[in-house]
Motif scaffolding. Structure first.
Motif, PDB file in Angstrom:
ATOM      1  N   GLU A 124     -17.544 -70.890  24.576  1.00  0.00           N
ATOM      2  CA  GLU A 124     -18.588 -71.202  25.292  1.00  0.00           C
ATOM      3  C   GLU A 124     -19.983 -70.472  25.284  1.00  0.00           C
ATOM      4  OE1 GLU A 124     -18.368 -74.207  26.360  1.00  0.00           O
ATOM      5  OE2 GLU A 124     -16.453 -74.648  27.417  1.00  0.00           O
ATOM      6  N   ARG A 125     -19.793 -69.253  24.857  1.00  0.00           N
ATOM      7  CA  ARG A 125     -21.016 -68.420  24.520  1.00  0.00           C
ATOM      8  C   ARG A 125     -22.042 -69.283  23.374  1.00  0.00           C
ATOM      9  NH1 ARG A 125     -22.004 -63.007  24.913  1.00  0.00           N
ATOM     10  NH2 ARG A 125     -20.231 -61.973  26.583  1.00  0.00           N
ATOM     11  N   PHE A 126     -21.493 -69.949  22.659  1.00  0.00           N
ATOM     12  CA  PHE A 126     -22.118 -70.738  21.506  1.00  0.00           C
ATOM     13  C   PHE A 126     -22.589 -72.128  21.915  1.00  0.00           C
ATOM     14  CE2 PHE A 126     -19.803 -66.950  20.073  1.00  0.00           C
ATOM     15  CZ  PHE A 126     -20.542 -66.479  19.271  1.00  0.00           C
ATOM     16  N   ASN A 127     -22.220 -72.396  23.054  1.00  0.00           N
ATOM     17  CA  ASN A 127     -22.713 -73.686  23.506  1.00  0.00           C
ATOM     18  C   ASN A 127     -24.122 -73.922  23.631  1.00  0.00           C
ATOM     19  OD1 ASN A 127     -23.265 -76.131  25.560  1.00  0.00           O
ATOM     20  ND2 ASN A 127     -21.303 -76.013  25.640  1.00  0.00           N
ATOM     21  N   ALA A 237     -35.553 -69.494  43.367  1.00  0.00           N
ATOM     22  CA  ALA A 237     -36.551 -70.205  43.027  1.00  0.00           C
ATOM     23  C   ALA A 237     -36.105 -71.669  42.552  1.00  0.00           C
ATOM     24  CB  ALA A 237     -37.499 -69.619  41.720  1.00  0.00           C
ATOM     25  N   GLY A 238     -34.969 -71.864  42.381  1.00  0.00           N
ATOM     26  CA  GLY A 238     -34.232 -73.252  42.109  1.00  0.00           C
ATOM     27  C   GLY A 238     -32.710 -73.157  41.738  1.00  0.00           C
ATOM     28  N   ILE A 239     -32.483 -74.109  41.251  1.00  0.00           N
ATOM     29  CA  ILE A 239     -30.958 -74.320  40.959  1.00  0.00           C
ATOM     30  C   ILE A 239     -30.811 -74.952  39.643  1.00  0.00           C
ATOM     31  CG2 ILE A 239     -30.733 -76.400  42.292  1.00  0.00           C
ATOM     32  CD1 ILE A 239     -27.775 -75.672  42.751  1.00  0.00           C
ATOM     33  N   ALA A 240     -29.819 -74.824  38.915  1.00  0.00           N
ATOM     34  CA  ALA A 240     -29.453 -75.498  37.468  1.00  0.00           C
ATOM     35  C   ALA A 240     -28.122 -75.915  37.375  1.00  0.00           C
ATOM     36  CB  ALA A 240     -29.753 -74.296  36.397  1.00  0.00           C
ATOM     37  N   TYR A 241     -27.941 -77.096  36.926  1.00  0.00           N
ATOM     38  CA  TYR A 241     -26.757 -77.768  36.866  1.00  0.00           C
ATOM     39  C   TYR A 241     -26.506 -77.974  35.393  1.00  0.00           C
ATOM     40  CZ  TYR A 241     -27.383 -78.956  41.480  1.00  0.00           C
ATOM     41  OH  TYR A 241     -27.406 -78.962  42.957  1.00  0.00           O
ATOM     42  N   LEU A 242     -25.317 -77.290  34.919  1.00  0.00           N
ATOM     43  CA  LEU A 242     -25.082 -77.304  33.553  1.00  0.00           C
ATOM     44  C   LEU A 242     -23.669 -78.144  33.217  1.00  0.00           C
ATOM     45  CD1 LEU A 242     -25.084 -74.455  30.774  1.00  0.00           C
ATOM     46  CD2 LEU A 242     -23.151 -75.657  31.093  1.00  0.00           C
ATOM     47  N   ASP A 243     -23.605 -79.036  32.247  1.00  0.00           N
ATOM     48  CA  ASP A 243     -22.293 -79.693  31.739  1.00  0.00           C
ATOM     49  C   ASP A 243     -22.014 -79.083  30.353  1.00  0.00           C
ATOM     50  OD1 ASP A 243     -20.733 -81.583  30.670  1.00  0.00           O
ATOM     51  OD2 ASP A 243     -20.878 -82.869  32.294  1.00  0.00           O
ATOM     52  N   TYR A 244     -20.980 -78.359  30.258  1.00  0.00           N
ATOM     53  CA  TYR A 244     -20.427 -77.884  29.023  1.00  0.00           C
ATOM     54  C   TYR A 244     -20.241 -79.054  27.825  1.00  0.00           C
ATOM     55  CZ  TYR A 244     -19.310 -73.344  31.091  1.00  0.00           C
ATOM     56  OH  TYR A 244     -19.760 -71.874  31.571  1.00  0.00           O
ATOM     57  N   ILE A 245     -19.583 -79.903  28.255  1.00  0.00           N
ATOM     58  CA  ILE A 245     -19.192 -81.014  27.485  1.00  0.00           C
ATOM     59  C   ILE A 245     -20.246 -81.960  26.837  1.00  0.00           C
ATOM     60  CG2 ILE A 245     -17.859 -83.202  27.286  1.00  0.00           C
ATOM     61  CD1 ILE A 245     -15.836 -82.014  29.330  1.00  0.00           C
ATOM     62  N   LYS A 261     -34.682 -79.495  27.078  1.00  0.00           N
ATOM     63  CA  LYS A 261     -34.359 -80.126  25.773  1.00  0.00           C
ATOM     64  C   LYS A 261     -33.519 -79.281  24.978  1.00  0.00           C
ATOM     65  CE  LYS A 261     -39.084 -82.600  25.188  1.00  0.00           C
ATOM     66  NZ  LYS A 261     -40.212 -82.288  24.342  1.00  0.00           N
ATOM     67  N   ILE A 262     -32.476 -79.870  24.480  1.00  0.00           N
ATOM     68  CA  ILE A 262     -31.270 -79.007  23.951  1.00  0.00           C
ATOM     69  C   ILE A 262     -30.957 -79.845  22.584  1.00  0.00           C
ATOM     70  CG2 ILE A 262     -29.058 -78.283  24.071  1.00  0.00           C
ATOM     71  CD1 ILE A 262     -29.310 -77.955  27.155  1.00  0.00           C
ATOM     72  N   GLU A 263     -30.978 -78.940  21.323  1.00  0.00           N
ATOM     73  CA  GLU A 263     -30.383 -79.538  20.180  1.00  0.00           C
ATOM     74  C   GLU A 263     -28.944 -79.221  20.199  1.00  0.00           C
ATOM     75  OE1 GLU A 263     -30.919 -78.995  15.502  1.00  0.00           O
ATOM     76  OE2 GLU A 263     -32.328 -77.936  16.774  1.00  0.00           O
ATOM     77  N   LYS A 264     -28.210 -80.439  20.416  1.00  0.00           N
ATOM     78  CA  LYS A 264     -26.755 -80.544  20.560  1.00  0.00           C
ATOM     79  C   LYS A 264     -26.362 -80.137  19.201  1.00  0.00           C
ATOM     80  CE  LYS A 264     -26.346 -83.688  24.283  1.00  0.00           C
ATOM     81  NZ  LYS A 264     -25.812 -84.892  24.753  1.00  0.00           N
ATOM     82  N   LYS A 265     -25.278 -79.170  19.086  1.00  0.00           N
ATOM     83  CA  LYS A 265     -24.577 -78.692  17.978  1.00  0.00           C
ATOM     84  C   LYS A 265     -23.152 -78.209  18.592  1.00  0.00           C
ATOM     85  CE  LYS A 265     -24.814 -75.825  14.144  1.00  0.00           C
ATOM     86  NZ  LYS A 265     -25.807 -74.871  13.289  1.00  0.00           N
TER      87      LYS A 265
END
Length: 316
Positions: A124-127, A237-245, A261-265
C-alpha cells in the motif's frame, strides 16, 4: 540486466511472477526461475511465463541471482531470506517481514553484513492514492493532522493459516498510518477475537495507535461479506477520504470539495520497480527492514494488548 527469481507462487506470489515476466519482456530483468514446494504448481507457472521451475528454493539460490522476491508463508520468511542473503542476493520479502521480532532482526542483520538490499513488501505504500495523500499532507492541504482511521475488512481468507488478521491485514494500515503521520507509533491498544476462522487465530480487531501528535485507528476483519479498503484523514483544515481499491482521493473543507488527479497504476508493479531500482543503484528502499520491523512490532503488541487489555508502549 538483473537476474531475478521468485520463491512462493501461491495466491500472491503468482502476481509477482506475472510482473517480473512483464518486466522481462521489456528487457528490464531476466526471470531466471521460480520455486515452490508444490513443484507441479511451479511447473505450470514456469511454462506460462517462460522460466524455469524449482521444487527446492535452495537450488534457485545457487543460480547466482542478483535479486529474489519471497512470497512464502510468514513463518518461512527467515529461513528462505537467509538462504538467499548468504548467497549475496538482494531480497524483497512480502509483508510482514517475519513472524517474530527476533527473526526479523536476524534478517536485517544478515542483509547489512552481506551488503545486500532488503525491502519489505508493504504494497500500500506504492498505491498512487497513498502517495498523493502524503504529498497533500506535506503541502499542508489538511492543516495539522489529528486522526487517521482505516477500514480493511472482507470475507474470511481460508488460505491464511499461520497468522491472525492483525499480522496479515492490520499491518498494512499500521505501516501506512505511520508513514502518513511521518512518525513511529508510541502506544498500542487493541480489542480482537475469533468468531469463524478455523485456525483459532483472531479474525477481527480494532486497534488504536498513539503517536506524538495524533491518533490512528485500524478496523479489520475477515467477517464482512464484501471487501472494503478505505482510509480517512482528519486535519485542522479539512478531511480526506481515500479508497485503496479505487485509487481515489477526495478532500473536503468548509468551502469546497475536490478530487485529486491520480494516475492509476498497479501498486505491485510500482513496488517491484522500486525494488529493482534500489538493487541497481544501491539506494535504500522506502520500506526498508527497519520500517518492516516497526510495523511488525506494533502488530505483535496489538495482539498482546488484545490478550491483556492493556495499553502497551512501543520500544525502539
Amino acid at each position: 540486466m538483473l537476474r531475478v527469481g521468485v520463491v512462493g507462487v501461491g495466491m500472491m506470489g503468482q502476481h509477482h511472477v506475472r510482473v517480473y515476466s512483464e518486466l522481462a519482456k521489456e528487457r528490464k530483468v531476466e526471470l531466471v526461475g521460480i520455486a515452490d514446494a508444490d513443484l507441479e504448481r511451479a511447473k505450470e507457472l514456469a511454462k506460462k511465463y517462460g522460466t524455469v521451475p524449482y521444487g527446492d528454493y535452495s537450488e534457485l539460490a545457487r543460480e547466482g541471482l542478483d535479486a529474489v522476491d519471497i512470497a512464502v508463508p510468514t513463518s518461512l520468511h527467515k529461513d528462505v531470506a537467509l538462504e538467499f542473503i548468504n548467497h549475496g542476493t538482494s531480497v524483497l520479502i512480502e509483508k510482514p517481514i517475519a513472524e517474530t521480532v527476533e527473526n526479523a532482526e536476524a534478517i536485517i542483520e544478515a542483509a547489512e553484513e552481506k551488503g545486500v538490499t532488503l525491502m519489505v513488501g508493504h504494497i500500500e505504500r506504492f498505491n498512487p492514492a497513498v502517495l498523493k495523500l502524503r504529498e497533500l499532507i506535506d503541502r499542508g492541504e489538511l492543516g495539522k493532522v489529528v486522526t487517521i482511521s482505516a477500514k480493511r475488512v472482507g470475507p474470511m481468507a481460508e488460505r491464511i493459516r499461520d497468522v491472525g488478521i492483525i499480522i496479515d491485514l492490520g499491518v498494512h494500515d499500521i505501516d501506512v498510518i505511520s508513514y502518513l503521520f511521518g512518525q513511529r507509533v508510541r502506544t498500542v491498544y487493541a480489542r480482537a477475537g475469533n468468531v469463524l476462522h478455523p485456525a483459532g487465530v483472531e479474525d477481527h480487531a480494532l486497534i488504536t495507535l498513539g503517536f506524538k501528535d495524533g491518533t490512528g485507528i485500524v478496523e479489520t476483519n475477515w467477517l464482512t461479506p464484501h471487501k472494503t479498503r478505505t482510509l480517512n484523514v482528519v486535519g485542522t483544515a479539512g478531511i480526506a477520504y481515500l479508497d485503496y481499491i479505487e485509487q481515489s482521493l477526495k478532500l473536503y473543507n468548509q468551502e469546497w470539495i475536490k478530487e485529486a488527479k491520480i494516475e492509476k497504476k498497479e501498486p505491485l508493479r510500482n513496488e517491484i520497480e522500486h525494488f529493482i531500482e534500489c538493487v541497481e543503484t544501491g539506494k535504500r528502499p522506502i520500506v526498508d527492514g527497519e520500517a518492516g520491523l516497526h510495523a511488525l512490532k506494533v502488530a505483535l503488541l496489538a495482539q498482546k494488548s488484545a490478550r491483556t487489555g492493556k495499553v502497551l508502549e512501543v520500544e525502539e
